[in-house]
Design a protein around this motif. Structure first.
Motif, PDB file in Angstrom:
ATOM      1  N   LEU A  23       0.829  -1.205   0.000  1.00 54.36           N
ATOM      2  CA  LEU A  23       0.000   0.000   0.000  1.00 54.36           C
ATOM      3  C   LEU A  23       0.863   1.255   0.000  1.00 54.36           C
ATOM      4  O   LEU A  23       0.597   2.202  -0.730  1.00 54.36           O
ATOM      5  N   ARG A  24       1.924   1.249   0.786  1.00 55.25           N
ATOM      6  CA  ARG A  24       2.845   2.392   0.820  1.00 55.25           C
ATOM      7  C   ARG A  24       3.466   2.627  -0.557  1.00 55.25           C
ATOM      8  O   ARG A  24       3.535   3.760  -1.039  1.00 55.25           O
ATOM      9  N   LEU A  25       3.875   1.557  -1.207  1.00 55.55           N
ATOM     10  CA  LEU A  25       4.459   1.673  -2.541  1.00 55.55           C
ATOM     11  C   LEU A  25       3.425   2.131  -3.562  1.00 55.55           C
ATOM     12  O   LEU A  25       3.739   2.921  -4.460  1.00 55.55           O
ATOM     13  N   TYR A  26       2.209   1.661  -3.411  1.00 51.21           N
ATOM     14  CA  TYR A  26       1.130   2.096  -4.297  1.00 51.21           C
ATOM     15  C   TYR A  26       0.922   3.602  -4.161  1.00 51.21           C
ATOM     16  O   TYR A  26       0.821   4.316  -5.147  1.00 51.21           O
ATOM     17  N   LYS A  27       0.889   4.076  -2.916  1.00 49.11           N
ATOM     18  CA  LYS A  27       0.692   5.512  -2.694  1.00 49.11           C
ATOM     19  C   LYS A  27       1.856   6.313  -3.261  1.00 49.11           C
ATOM     20  O   LYS A  27       1.662   7.373  -3.860  1.00 49.11           O
ATOM     21  N   LEU A  74      -2.417   2.226   9.122  1.00 49.99           N
ATOM     22  CA  LEU A  74      -2.968   2.558   7.808  1.00 49.99           C
ATOM     23  C   LEU A  74      -3.166   4.064   7.657  1.00 49.99           C
ATOM     24  O   LEU A  74      -2.850   4.637   6.613  1.00 49.99           O
ATOM     25  N   GLU A  75      -3.674   4.692   8.697  1.00 53.34           N
ATOM     26  CA  GLU A  75      -3.902   6.138   8.642  1.00 53.34           C
ATOM     27  C   GLU A  75      -2.591   6.900   8.477  1.00 53.34           C
ATOM     28  O   GLU A  75      -2.544   7.922   7.796  1.00 53.34           O
ATOM     29  N   ALA A  76      -1.510   6.388   9.059  1.00 51.19           N
ATOM     30  CA  ALA A  76      -0.205   7.036   8.943  1.00 51.19           C
ATOM     31  C   ALA A  76       0.289   7.040   7.493  1.00 51.19           C
ATOM     32  O   ALA A  76       1.020   7.944   7.090  1.00 51.19           O
ATOM     33  N   VAL A  77      -0.134   6.058   6.721  1.00 47.77           N
ATOM     34  CA  VAL A  77       0.238   5.988   5.307  1.00 47.77           C
ATOM     35  C   VAL A  77      -0.637   6.926   4.473  1.00 47.77           C
ATOM     36  O   VAL A  77      -0.286   7.289   3.362  1.00 47.77           O
ATOM     37  N   GLY A  78      -1.784   7.314   5.031  1.00 49.10           N
ATOM     38  CA  GLY A  78      -2.710   8.166   4.292  1.00 49.10           C
ATOM     39  C   GLY A  78      -3.934   7.423   3.796  1.00 49.10           C
ATOM     40  O   GLY A  78      -4.625   7.875   2.891  1.00 49.10           O
ATOM     41  N   PHE A  79      -4.201   6.277   4.409  1.00 53.35           N
ATOM     42  CA  PHE A  79      -5.344   5.460   4.019  1.00 53.35           C
ATOM     43  C   PHE A  79      -6.647   6.189   4.303  1.00 53.35           C
ATOM     44  O   PHE A  79      -6.797   6.819   5.348  1.00 53.35           O
ATOM     45  N   GLU A  80      -7.564   6.121   3.363  1.00 51.52           N
ATOM     46  CA  GLU A  80      -8.882   6.743   3.517  1.00 51.52           C
ATOM     47  C   GLU A  80      -9.916   5.647   3.753  1.00 51.52           C
ATOM     48  O   GLU A  80     -10.017   4.716   2.971  1.00 51.52           O
TER      49      GLU A  80
END
Length: 97
Positions: A23-27, A74-80
């Motif tokens: 997810l981090r790489l996707y972002k 997840l929120e720290a990565v910017g997950f909505e």
């Protein structure tokens, strides 16, 4: 029994960390965490993101410390947790993902 085994594997710590990194790489590549459920480059990530949103809605208000930590990660990565529907669909973005 099949669902139970799936749940254990799906939420296992090693799988969790692997999907968080994906997810981090996707972002990093796309600028957001709005992975489509049927993301063809990584179907597991697309499914996982969808399940995390559903699980958050079901478990988010409970005081389970493990899940509070995971939700915060997840929120720290910017997950909505809520993703607006593209209306009308942005065909370029849809085709890219």
């Amino acid at each position: 029994a099949v669902g139970f085994e799936w749940a254990i594997t799906f939420f296992a710590e090693d799988v969790w960390q692997e999907r968080c990194e994906e997810l981090r790489l996707y972002k990093e590549a796309n600028g957001d965490c709005r992975v489509l459920q049927r993301y063809k480059e990584n179907k597991k990530l697309g499914r996982w993101v969808t399940v995390m949103r559903r699980y958050y809605k079901e478990q988010g208000k409970k005081q389970n410390p493990v899940w509070k930590k995971r939700f915060a990660q997840l929120e720290a990565v910017g997950f909505e947790w809520e993703v607006p529907v593209l209306c009308p669909p942005n065909e370029d973005v849809w085709q890219e993902r």
